[in-house]
Design an enzyme around this catalytic site. Structure first.
Site, PDB file in Angstrom:
ATOM      1  N   ASP A 155      41.091 -20.003   7.165  1.00  0.00           N
ATOM      2  CA  ASP A 155      42.316 -20.787   7.408  1.00  0.00           C
ATOM      3  C   ASP A 155      42.835 -20.574   8.829  1.00  0.00           C
ATOM      4  OD1 ASP A 155      42.816 -18.171   6.677  1.00  0.00           O
ATOM      5  OD2 ASP A 155      44.556 -18.602   5.406  1.00  0.00           O
ATOM      6  N   ASP A 191      35.145 -31.290  10.417  1.00  0.00           N
ATOM      7  CA  ASP A 191      36.005 -32.464  10.637  1.00  0.00           C
ATOM      8  C   ASP A 191      37.141 -32.126  11.604  1.00  0.00           C
ATOM      9  OD1 ASP A 191      34.500 -34.057   8.847  1.00  0.00           O
ATOM     10  OD2 ASP A 191      36.318 -35.163   8.297  1.00  0.00           O
ATOM     11  N   TYR A 249      30.160 -26.555  -3.885  1.00  0.00           N
ATOM     12  CA  TYR A 249      29.513 -27.862  -3.992  1.00  0.00           C
ATOM     13  C   TYR A 249      28.461 -27.900  -5.086  1.00  0.00           C
ATOM     14  CZ  TYR A 249      31.377 -30.180   0.150  1.00  0.00           C
ATOM     15  OH  TYR A 249      32.186 -30.805   1.041  1.00  0.00           O
ATOM     16  N   LYS A 296      36.928 -16.494   3.275  1.00  0.00           N
ATOM     17  CA  LYS A 296      38.228 -16.170   2.682  1.00  0.00           C
ATOM     18  C   LYS A 296      38.067 -14.865   1.913  1.00  0.00           C
ATOM     19  CE  LYS A 296      41.757 -18.096   2.163  1.00  0.00           C
ATOM     20  NZ  LYS A 296      43.057 -17.739   2.827  1.00  0.00           N
ATOM     21  N   ASP A 308      32.602 -27.965   5.856  1.00  0.00           N
ATOM     22  CA  ASP A 308      32.935 -29.397   5.783  1.00  0.00           C
ATOM     23  C   ASP A 308      34.262 -29.648   6.506  1.00  0.00           C
ATOM     24  OD1 ASP A 308      32.795 -32.062   4.968  1.00  0.00           O
ATOM     25  OD2 ASP A 308      33.921 -31.660   3.122  1.00  0.00           O
TER      26      ASP A 308
HETATM   27  C1  LIG Z   1      29.920 -37.169   1.677  1.00  0.00           C
HETATM   28  C2  LIG Z   1      30.073 -35.721   1.404  1.00  0.00           C
HETATM   29  C3  LIG Z   1      29.152 -35.309   0.287  1.00  0.00           C
HETATM   30  C4  LIG Z   1      29.839 -34.874   2.638  1.00  0.00           C
HETATM   31  C5  LIG Z   1      30.139 -33.420   2.334  1.00  0.00           C
HETATM   32  O1  LIG Z   1      31.204 -33.085   1.813  1.00  0.00           O
HETATM   33  O2  LIG Z   1      29.305 -32.616   2.690  1.00  0.00           O
HETATM   34  C6  LIG Z   1      30.607 -35.242   3.852  1.00  0.00           C
HETATM   35  O3  LIG Z   1      31.950 -34.982   3.750  1.00  0.00           O
HETATM   36  C7  LIG Z   1      30.033 -34.518   5.031  1.00  0.00           C
HETATM   37  O4  LIG Z   1      30.771 -33.837   5.724  1.00  0.00           O
HETATM   38  O5  LIG Z   1      28.836 -34.663   5.282  1.00  0.00           O
END
Ligand SMILES: CC(C)[C@H](C(=O)O)[C@@H](O)C(=O)O
Ligand SMILES: NC(=O)c1ccc[n+]([C@@H]2O[C@H](COP(=O)([O-])OP(=O)(O)OC[C@H]3O[C@@H](n4cnc5c(N)ncnc54)[C@H](O)[C@@H]3O)[C@@H](O)[C@H]2O)c1
Length: 748
Positions: free
Chosen positions: A235, A265, A145, A202, A261
């Site tokens: 992974d 999710d 990042y 990884k 990240d």
């Molecule tokens: C919006 C973006 C910069 C952010 C990230 O990738 O960290 C988002 O996906 C998160 O998970 O907070």
């Protein structure tokens, strides 16, 4: 009192659903503030993301970054959206700058099925996902990042750099999180001997991954011997999280920026929605004293649902809880918010409100509200009330001025929130509100104002409710024993006047039914009676039946006394025909059917219908009559409890019989009752309104029909409950039906 401690929060709602969910989260913060007069949450709101690009040309201004540094915490919504596609810099880079500026290197992202009844929202099988609870600790200020970027038309690269110290400082946070989670489990059972951290990297491919693994192992060996470290490739970690999420329970998943990240999710995939997942980006180790942080949902700006009220505000609200816990060390308040969220989301049979937005399979909207300010206190009232629970909502100061209800001498307002049970869904609330509104509009009878109501459960409270003005005075029941004869007369006189008003308001001849509010107008509705079969009993004694199939509601309001009695009889016949406990009464069905034909015949119907039709309160005992004992004239301040009121033939309601209802049947009470009946008659005679007493006298024909109906209803009510079956003889019924109305089963 010393000045409250000020905690400064920079509020950055962002784009799309960000402002929608932030508005709800700030209401929660308001409630916490009201409960802590020693604290003040000073809020400064500003722009970030796409809205900042639109206004300032950059996703975050230096001013906002300085404000963030200067604040005790940043409450962040979400940013980005298709309208800024191709913008350089991107809206999202505003968030990255903010994280870097605050050195918020440790991003805590809990994954939790908050309540067992939410397992259904997960695409994973309930037995695998129920009880999942772990935290992803994502490195937030390094890796791909933030490494050097090169972007050409046909080639681009992101340098994925980590230093040992970056990995080590995150390891300390991951260990602290694992310890907290381990400590939160009750002992025994499957509690592992040590807290556990899973490190995801990884190392098989990336140099930075190998550094990650080495640095993590080293610091755990050197400084964190109390925590067990397990390595997993990122992974396969993703696969395992989906396959068996509970194996990570009560552990921390220690991972880098990019993998964190993605893995966080996946947590949204486990819960079935991102809408419930909060996060904290901290600049230190939690538990070492308050640390600065950015608190935001894991999800993005959800442009697909923004502006429609569909967003789930829970992730943002839980982010407030994390802010209180980690930056302000307000553990009790944080836990209270989490408990409140659980209560809101949980199923009703588990004591929750089952208020859920669409992402959780519900119909609730992001902002459900009563449209009233937040009360300064809410107190449950301990009362005997079979149908509802009651809360007192108190408003003081400025908020009180906004409530359309009577104010107390000190300017405060108290409201009664009556939360209804599921007894007669919708119609009971509709009826009570319709009647109360009609009485306020058409008579001088004092009735509390209805400030808000909802006749369905799809509202902010998750139950049907009425919010009523609190009236002054006390119930006559409370002071009855202290009243002189003279006092009693002071109460009976206005009651006679009130009844006269109810008797003199004309209803369409023959109407029998309740009232309801429809688009602000009062219209006739179905009749509501306390004696009906109601939902809890139906579920218990009548599998497959419904309020409508067992009660004379369909087709109501009715065009007269006979039609209503007919509808009731048809329900009773249906009940006798269907319920096993009523089997022995089935032989009377043909006879009952002939009875129905008889009362509807030309010979009887018009005679039976010939009554005065009045709006009846139906439960007008002294417990429901409020008066002001401080005033020597004992003025009646309110007539309460219009729940089962409706338009009936006057012969069906004789309030005088209820005036002395003290629940006692002893001789003294009976004598007192008779005395009150005489007093009522005397007052009626003095005022020249003996018609009130005439109106309530049934003819013998009407009485016969009613006796028969009552008798059959008694059978249908007690047999399915297994009560007093032996007392209900066929003979009694036969007598009622055949004898009283001059009708015999041989008639056809
Ligand atoms: C919006 C973006 C910069 C952010 C990230 O990738 O960290 C988002 O996906 C998160 O998970 O907070
Ligand atoms: N921290 C942040 O501000 C942040 C985080 C992730 C993505 N983003 C940005 O958000 C924008 C949209 O990204 P995306 O669509 O990939 O991810 P998203 O998280 O915005 O949405 C993913 C899915 O989850 C649903 N969802 C998200 N939040 C919800 C909520 N509170 N209630 C109900 N449903 C919800 C959305 O409707 C969508 O179907 C992009 O510009 C992205 O860069 C911002």
């Amino acid at each position: 009192m010393s000045a409250p401690k000020t905690l400064r929060i920079l509020v950055l709602p962002g784009d799309h659903v960000g402002p929608e969910i932030m508005a709800e989260a700030l209401k929660v913060l308001d409630v916490v503030e009201q409960s802590r007069p020693d604290l003040r949450f000073q809020r400064d709101t500003d722009l970030v993301g796409g809205c900042s690009i639109d206004k300032h040309g950059v996703p975050v201004t230096d001013v906002v970054l300085e404000k963030a540094l200067d604040s005790d915490a940043v409450l962040f919504g979400s940013i980005g959206g298709p309208e800024w596609a191709g913008a350089q810099p991107t809206p999202e880079s505003g968030l990255l700058e903010l994280r870097r500026k605050l050195n918020a290197f440790a991003n805590l992202r809990p994954c939790e099925i908050l309540v067992p009844s939410l397992v259904g929202a997960s695409p994973i099988r309930p037995e695998l996902v129920a009880g999942t609870k772990f935290i992803v600790v994502r490195e937030n200020c390094g890796g791909a990042y933030f490494g050097e970027k090169r972007e050409e038309t046909d080639q681009a690269s992101d340098l994925w750099v980590y230093s040992r110290s970056e990995v080590e400082r995150l390891a300390q946070v991951s260990a602290a999180v694992a310890r907290m989670l381990h400590a939160s489990i009750a002992g025994g059972g499957d509690k592992s001997p040590k807290p556990v951290v899973w490190s995801a990297d990884k190392a098989n491919v990336l140099a930075s991954g190998r550094l990650w693994r080495r640095a993590t192992s080293d610091i755990f060996q050197r400084e964190i011997p109390d925590v067990e470290l397990r390595h997993q490739l990122a992974d396969s970690m993703a696969m395992l999280m989906v396959k068996n999420p509970r194996q990570f329970n009560h552990s921390a998943i220690h991972t880098d920026n990019t993998f964190g990240d993605i893995l966080s999710d996946i947590s949204g995939g486990i819960t079935g929605t991102l809408g419930v997942l909060p996060s904290a980006s901290l600049a230190g180790v939690p538990g070492d004293g308050s640390c600065k942080g950015i608190y935001e949902p894991v999800h993005g700006s959800a442009p697909d649902i923004s502006g429609k009220g569909l967003a789930n505000p829970v992730a943002q609200i839980l982010s407030v809880a994390m802010m209180l816990r980690y930056s302000f060390l307000l553990e009790e308040e944080a836990a209270a918010i989490e408990q409140a969220v659980i209560k809101v989301l949980d199923s009703k049979d588990n004591g929750g409100l089952a208020i859920r937005t669409g992402d959780l399979g519900g119909k609730a909207r992001c902002s459900e509200q009563l449209g009233l300010p937040i009360p300064s206190s809410i107190e449950p009232l301990k009362v005997f009330a079979a149908y509802h629970s009651i809360y007192l909502l108190r408003y003081e100061g400025e908020p009180a001025t906004k409530i359309p209800a009577r104010k107390d001498a000190d300017g405060s307002v108290t409201l009664f929130l009556r939360v209804s049970g599921r007894h007669l869904p919708r119609i009971k609330t509709e009826n009570e509100v319709g009647v109360m509104t009609w009485v306020r509009q058409n008579t001088s009878i004092p009735v509390p104002a209805v400030v808000r109501f909802s006749a369905d459960t799809d509202n902010a409270i998750g139950h049907e409710f009425t919010l009523l003005e609190r009236v002054p005075g006390t119930s006559v029941h409370n002071i009855y024993d202290t009243l002189s004869d003279d006092d009693k007369r002071k109460l009976v006189e206005p009651l006679v006047a009130f009844l006269l008003e109810l008797h003199s308001k004309p209803w369409p001849r023959g109407l029998v039914g309740g009232l309801k509010m429809e688009d602000g107008a009062i219209t006739p509705g179905p009749p509501i009676e306390e004696t009906f079969w109601q939902v809890p009993d139906i579920e218990k004694y009548w599998p497959g039946a419904s309020v409508e199939s067992l009660n004379p509601l369909l087709g109501g309001p009715f065009d007269g006394y006979t039609s209503y009695s007919t509808a009731a009889l048809r329900c009773y016949i249906h009940a006798i025909e269907t319920h096993p406990s009523l089997e022995r009464f089935r032989t009377m069905v043909p006879q009952l059917s002939r009875f129905v034909v008889a009362i509807n015949s030309e010979q009887y119907k018009s005679k039976l219908d010939n009554a005065k039709y009045i709006l009846a309160h139906k439960d007008l005992h002294f417990g429901n009559i409020m008066c002001d004992p401080a005033d020597p004239n004992l003025p009646i301040t309110a007539v309460l409890d219009w729940e089962f009121s409706g338009v009936v033939p006057a012969t069906r309601w004789n309030p005088v019989r209820a005036f002395l209802w003290n629940g006692k049947r002893d001789t003294q009470s009976k004598e007192e009752h008779t005395k009150m009946e005489r007093l009522f008659e005397t007052v009626c005679a003095e005022k020249g309104v003996l018609s009130l007493l005439e109106d309530v006298k049934p003819t013998s024909l009407q009485e016969s029909m009613q006796t028969a109906v009552n008798h059959i209803r008694a059978i249908v009510e007690v047999c399915p409950r297994g009560q007093a079956q032996d007392k209900i003889g066929y003979t009694g019924l036969s007598d009622s039906v055949q004898g009283k109305i001059g009708y015999s089963s041989s008639n056809s």
